[in-house]
Motif scaffolding. Sequence first.
Motif, PDB file in Angstrom:
ATOM      1  N   ILE B  93       0.925  -1.193  -0.144  1.00  0.00           N
ATOM      2  CA  ILE B  93      -0.002   0.010   0.135  1.00  0.00           C
ATOM      3  C   ILE B  93       0.852   1.301   0.063  1.00  0.00           C
ATOM      4  O   ILE B  93       0.465   2.275  -0.641  1.00  0.00           O
ATOM      5  CB  ILE B  93      -1.063  -0.096   1.207  1.00  0.00           C
ATOM      6  CG1 ILE B  93      -2.073  -1.063   1.015  1.00  0.00           C
ATOM      7  CG2 ILE B  93      -1.713   1.380   1.569  1.00  0.00           C
ATOM      8  CD1 ILE B  93      -3.247  -1.005   1.770  1.00  0.00           C
ATOM      9  N   MET B  94       1.949   1.255   0.738  1.00  0.00           N
ATOM     10  CA  MET B  94       3.017   2.236   0.720  1.00  0.00           C
ATOM     11  C   MET B  94       3.213   2.461  -0.470  1.00  0.00           C
ATOM     12  O   MET B  94       3.697   3.779  -1.409  1.00  0.00           O
ATOM     13  CB  MET B  94       4.124   2.195   1.679  1.00  0.00           C
ATOM     14  CG  MET B  94       5.063   3.297   1.602  1.00  0.00           C
ATOM     15  SD  MET B  94       5.995   3.452   3.255  1.00  0.00           S
ATOM     16  CE  MET B  94       6.951   1.895   2.985  1.00  0.00           C
ATOM     17  N   GLU B  95       3.771   1.527  -1.182  1.00  0.00           N
ATOM     18  CA  GLU B  95       4.437   1.569  -2.637  1.00  0.00           C
ATOM     19  C   GLU B  95       3.582   2.174  -3.602  1.00  0.00           C
ATOM     20  O   GLU B  95       4.033   2.794  -4.547  1.00  0.00           O
ATOM     21  CB  GLU B  95       4.955   0.135  -3.242  1.00  0.00           C
ATOM     22  CG  GLU B  95       6.139  -0.568  -2.560  1.00  0.00           C
ATOM     23  CD  GLU B  95       7.470   0.363  -2.994  1.00  0.00           C
ATOM     24  OE1 GLU B  95       7.511   0.832  -3.690  1.00  0.00           O
ATOM     25  OE2 GLU B  95       8.684   0.074  -2.087  1.00  0.00           O
ATOM     26  N   GLY B  97       1.163   4.179  -3.352  1.00  0.00           N
ATOM     27  CA  GLY B  97       0.415   5.301  -2.941  1.00  0.00           C
ATOM     28  C   GLY B  97      -1.011   5.095  -2.352  1.00  0.00           C
ATOM     29  O   GLY B  97      -1.804   6.120  -2.653  1.00  0.00           O
ATOM     30  N   VAL B  99      -2.172   5.195   0.716  1.00  0.00           N
ATOM     31  CA  VAL B  99      -2.521   5.787   1.849  1.00  0.00           C
ATOM     32  C   VAL B  99      -2.524   7.300   1.603  1.00  0.00           C
ATOM     33  O   VAL B  99      -1.530   7.995   1.080  1.00  0.00           O
ATOM     34  CB  VAL B  99      -1.403   5.763   3.013  1.00  0.00           C
ATOM     35  CG1 VAL B  99      -1.851   6.177   4.391  1.00  0.00           C
ATOM     36  CG2 VAL B  99      -1.204   4.168   3.120  1.00  0.00           C
ATOM     37  N   GLN B 100      -3.317   7.943   2.089  1.00  0.00           N
ATOM     38  CA  GLN B 100      -3.605   9.711   2.199  1.00  0.00           C
ATOM     39  C   GLN B 100      -3.606   9.864   3.527  1.00  0.00           C
ATOM     40  O   GLN B 100      -2.765   9.922   4.332  1.00  0.00           O
ATOM     41  CB  GLN B 100      -4.618   9.958   1.139  1.00  0.00           C
ATOM     42  CG  GLN B 100      -4.192  10.155  -0.286  1.00  0.00           C
ATOM     43  CD  GLN B 100      -4.875  10.636  -1.332  1.00  0.00           C
ATOM     44  OE1 GLN B 100      -5.474  11.847  -1.113  1.00  0.00           O
ATOM     45  NE2 GLN B 100      -5.033  10.193  -2.487  1.00  0.00           N
ATOM     46  N   CYS B 138     -10.421   9.410   0.669  1.00  0.00           N
ATOM     47  CA  CYS B 138      -9.102  10.266  -0.199  1.00  0.00           C
ATOM     48  C   CYS B 138      -8.841   9.623  -1.414  1.00  0.00           C
ATOM     49  O   CYS B 138      -8.334  10.176  -2.489  1.00  0.00           O
ATOM     50  CB  CYS B 138      -8.017  10.160   0.877  1.00  0.00           C
ATOM     51  SG  CYS B 138      -8.274  10.954   2.379  1.00  0.00           S
ATOM     52  N   THR B 139      -8.708   8.290  -1.435  1.00  0.00           N
ATOM     53  CA  THR B 139      -7.946   7.585  -2.436  1.00  0.00           C
ATOM     54  C   THR B 139      -8.685   7.264  -3.752  1.00  0.00           C
ATOM     55  O   THR B 139      -8.089   6.745  -4.543  1.00  0.00           O
ATOM     56  CB  THR B 139      -7.244   6.422  -1.950  1.00  0.00           C
ATOM     57  OG1 THR B 139      -8.047   5.427  -1.629  1.00  0.00           O
ATOM     58  CG2 THR B 139      -6.511   6.707  -0.766  1.00  0.00           C
ATOM     59  N   GLY B 140      -9.909   7.170  -3.532  1.00  0.00           N
ATOM     60  CA  GLY B 140     -10.835   6.609  -4.592  1.00  0.00           C
ATOM     61  C   GLY B 140     -10.477   5.012  -4.936  1.00  0.00           C
ATOM     62  O   GLY B 140     -10.967   4.497  -5.909  1.00  0.00           O
ATOM     63  N   TYR B 141      -9.871   4.379  -3.935  1.00  0.00           N
ATOM     64  CA  TYR B 141      -9.567   2.893  -3.804  1.00  0.00           C
ATOM     65  C   TYR B 141      -8.904   2.286  -5.068  1.00  0.00           C
ATOM     66  O   TYR B 141      -8.412   1.258  -4.790  1.00  0.00           O
ATOM     67  CB  TYR B 141     -11.172   2.266  -3.946  1.00  0.00           C
ATOM     68  CG  TYR B 141     -11.948   2.610  -3.043  1.00  0.00           C
ATOM     69  CD1 TYR B 141     -11.940   2.374  -1.753  1.00  0.00           C
ATOM     70  CD2 TYR B 141     -13.111   3.568  -3.274  1.00  0.00           C
ATOM     71  CE1 TYR B 141     -13.061   2.735  -0.709  1.00  0.00           C
ATOM     72  CE2 TYR B 141     -14.032   3.947  -2.544  1.00  0.00           C
ATOM     73  CZ  TYR B 141     -13.926   3.572  -1.045  1.00  0.00           C
ATOM     74  OH  TYR B 141     -15.088   3.965  -0.212  1.00  0.00           O
ATOM     75  N   VAL B 142      -8.468   3.152  -6.045  1.00  0.00           N
ATOM     76  CA  VAL B 142      -7.874   2.369  -7.296  1.00  0.00           C
ATOM     77  C   VAL B 142      -6.290   1.768  -6.831  1.00  0.00           C
ATOM     78  O   VAL B 142      -6.154   0.743  -7.333  1.00  0.00           O
ATOM     79  CB  VAL B 142      -7.626   3.747  -8.126  1.00  0.00           C
ATOM     80  CG1 VAL B 142      -6.704   3.176  -9.431  1.00  0.00           C
ATOM     81  CG2 VAL B 142      -9.020   4.139  -8.607  1.00  0.00           C
ATOM     82  N   ARG B 143      -5.466   2.798  -6.095  1.00  0.00           N
ATOM     83  CA  ARG B 143      -4.267   2.339  -5.667  1.00  0.00           C
ATOM     84  C   ARG B 143      -4.208   1.102  -4.663  1.00  0.00           C
ATOM     85  O   ARG B 143      -3.364   0.189  -4.321  1.00  0.00           O
ATOM     86  CB  ARG B 143      -3.443   3.356  -4.883  1.00  0.00           C
ATOM     87  CG  ARG B 143      -2.559   3.993  -5.829  1.00  0.00           C
ATOM     88  CD  ARG B 143      -3.047   5.249  -6.867  1.00  0.00           C
ATOM     89  NE  ARG B 143      -1.986   5.966  -7.341  1.00  0.00           N
ATOM     90  CZ  ARG B 143      -1.344   6.816  -7.098  1.00  0.00           C
ATOM     91  NH1 ARG B 143      -1.496   7.314  -6.027  1.00  0.00           N
ATOM     92  NH2 ARG B 143      -0.352   7.216  -7.972  1.00  0.00           N
ATOM     93  N   ILE B 145      -6.622  -1.225  -4.223  1.00  0.00           N
ATOM     94  CA  ILE B 145      -7.056  -2.389  -5.058  1.00  0.00           C
ATOM     95  C   ILE B 145      -5.740  -3.153  -5.721  1.00  0.00           C
ATOM     96  O   ILE B 145      -5.516  -4.260  -5.722  1.00  0.00           O
ATOM     97  CB  ILE B 145      -8.065  -2.279  -6.013  1.00  0.00           C
ATOM     98  CG1 ILE B 145      -9.459  -1.900  -5.235  1.00  0.00           C
ATOM     99  CG2 ILE B 145      -8.384  -3.571  -6.844  1.00  0.00           C
ATOM    100  CD1 ILE B 145     -10.487  -1.334  -5.931  1.00  0.00           C
TER     101      ILE B 145
END
Lengths: 790, 155
Positions: B93-95, B97, B99-100, B138-143, B145
């Motif tokens: 998840i860190m790689e 992006g 997390v906001q 914040c993230t829209g879930y895309v990253r 997933i």
Amino acid sequence: MTYKFIGKRIKRNEDPRLLTGQALFVDDVDIPGMLHVAFVRSDYAHARILNIETEAARQHPGVVAVYTAEDMGDEWAPGPPLVSPPPTLAGVIFNSRRQSPLAKGKVYHAGEAIVAIVAESRYIAEDAADEVRVDYEPLPVVVDLEKAMGPDSPRVHDDLDTNLAAHMFQKKGDYEVARAQADLIIKKKFFLDRGAAVAMENRGVVAHWDEKSQQMTIWDTTQAPIPIRNGTAARLGLSQKQVRVIAPFLGGGFGPKAMMFYPEEMLIPWLSMKLCRPIKWIEDRRENFYATTSERQQVHEVEIALTNDGRVLGLKDDFLHDTGAFDPYGLTIPLNTQCHVTGPYDIQNIASNCTAVFTNKPIVTPVRGAGRPQGVFIIERMMDFAARELGMEPLELRVKNLIPPEAFPYDKEIIDQAFAKLILDSGNYLPVVEKAREMIGYDQFIKEEQPRLRAEGKFVGIGITPFIETTGVGPYEGVRIQIEPSGKVNVATGIGTQGQGHFTSFAQIVSEQLGVAVSDVSLVSGDTAEFHWGTGTFASRGAVVAGSATLAAATSVRTKVLKLASKVLETPEEELELEDGVVRVADLPHRSISLGELAALANPLRGAVEPGTEPGLEATDYFGPAYGATSFGVHAMIIEVDPETMMIEFKRYITVEDCGTVLNPLILEGQIHGGVSMGIGNSYYEKMHWDENGQLLNASLADYLIVTAHEMPNRIEVGHLETRSPFNKLGTKGVGEAGAIPVTACFTQALENALEEYHLEILESPLSPNRLYELLRNLTMSTYGREARK
Amino acid sequence: MAYHKITLTINGEPEQVDVPSNMTLLKMLRERLGKTGTKNGCAAGECGACTVMVNGEPVNSCMILAVECDGSEIVTVEGLSDHGSLAPIQEAIMESGGVQCGFCTPGILIASQALLNRNPNPSEAEIREALVGNLCRCTGYVRIIEAVQAAAQMV
């Protein structure tokens, strides 16, 4: 410009703490002896308070204190006006009415706090709150914007003759002249409704008055800790030095956590001083819907004047803006609407007439987009209708009216939210449009794919929408940077952070100047004890304003580093380079000294610091822009509508962004993704349903539907082009709200395109599957105000 | 209010806690045991920020009483990393992006880890299904997933 750190896809410094549960949020603050607060809130949207019976609650075991407005005595006072009306506009009317810590005599919206219960635990406080009895005399409720301005409307504020909160008129050129010259005039009326910001973290305040040190410490979910500190000190009769406000990690902001001065922000520190105990209040989700601000309700009557070949000669917009029961935030939102209602287009004649209206609904302050999505929706709808009337391709009409690159800096002659003239600093719009067109395969979709899919019975549509986002407004921000003897770098800034990645993007700016690893730069943001000058994180201004201050301070520290290193290494400054945490002689890399050693030398234990110099490798700098920086972008989408369920599938989602210099694409793209998800919610799922009594019918996350992992597009493809802003040295422009701003306009266009055979004309937002079904069922060709001439 | 002495394992460590009958697991974790990594976003089972694993299953800890967890094994976000080294799902998840603001992140991590435990190679649709109870603004879930897919490859 070649950078080593800026513009790089660098992992975030703050993530390890957030990923392991070690980041401090306001609700994580735990102080021995801490008491907890629950509020009795109004069940009515508008009512006189006849009597408040608190005795049973006071007797409840575990209750420490109960306060009503009466109990506050002389110390009861409404909140401060935070943003005044634009002083540079002639003829502005602004009736300032502000929220108070506890309702006195009358309630103005459902959910307004009336009684505060302080108890040993939140459970006890909630139980005792149930034992408070409030007798109300219900009053007629003002909900509908248009009715609110009717002659027979009940009034929200007894001391005003009408529900007029504000009136302002802005113009450029002469719309009536444009109208007289036009071949085509289109007139429409639009209804936009409210949505909630829904940060995953509700609001909260912990206040700790320490009698012995005479210090007040406040942990607050605020986007603007410094104004809250200053206001709190003034309210409590303390010096600013006695108040420390900490905005630790925040679970999202999106606007409503900006400098509102909520009743709870006024009350909790006051209670802590009264009771000499630490006090915590954490908002629950239902309170968040009723007691946290929201926005977007406006009614627009719009006229656009065009020539037959598609030149927009003028635009006239009369609109009502819902400000809720009070207007502490002034006219920021409608000013933004006025600034964005002509979009990226060169329109020489504008008349914009705004009437802000009091209603018996919670207070309106900016939510991500802040009036911009409304403006963009209006102009883009009008462009769609105009293209249809003229038989032009929608994108062609838009391209024809874009501000040309040679016209920058371009004066819109409209006053913006910073009360400065809106000057679009720079831009080259056409390549951004072309890139989006190419990425989504616009021409191929229209010519080949769409006919083929339609032949298969599918309802597929495309939308493509350019937009501007004004960002990076003043007044200023500041940053202090210091190199430690360990070689690590401390950075402190006053703005708060709510997930935007400041710990990393600001560190990249520092690394670029000082040649240290990004992970060696440690940032503190939003703690007034660390840095006490500045305003806050809002209006997409963090990267531009605080980022530019960071660059200035880092440059000053670099100058100090080179000066000292030059002396130590006996080499002229211009022959030195900073890299990997050391200063070395460019041609003789073995002759070097580390930044840590230099920092130690700059703070000697013996000898004297020379007159006119300062100890340490430290600098503080500020950045205050006279004008903001304006980003440009295009969103494009291909959607499919299921004619049975009215559910939408996003087949493609493209954004192309020109926000000047990109600091970190990983962070930038994340901001866009999140904005888009909010925009999709605003378009098709999220609407606050107020009934005629001013009650919110969907005040929970089970009923108010924010986008889940199911509704999002599989991918959001983000393209970049770069036109550096000449208004700041980084060349950057803000982008925090960009993702959310054009989505509704673009979605509506795509939806109409998908359902083209029904000749649907959408004049409202947000929609929902239900509402779309109703619109299709009730289809009658609306010819409201259409007036083709010549 | 009656109190109950319960015994449970939290992140591999045995714990004995005296809890009142009406205390939720969330409140016990945060206020009794100082495990504040688990977040409270709605206290109504709607947002998923408080998701923890109870005997391997992702559960909204605001919707279960502490006494019901007597004898259970609980895993919170604090228990995912192993002595300071991040678990693959945290790393991924860190790689990516993903997390906001990080407020929903603990719940997302637990829901994702629970998915990977029962299905080491989930499809994108299965990931979306597993995360549908975890709201993120914040993230829209895309990253996120993408990160779950990447973590599956890392294990």
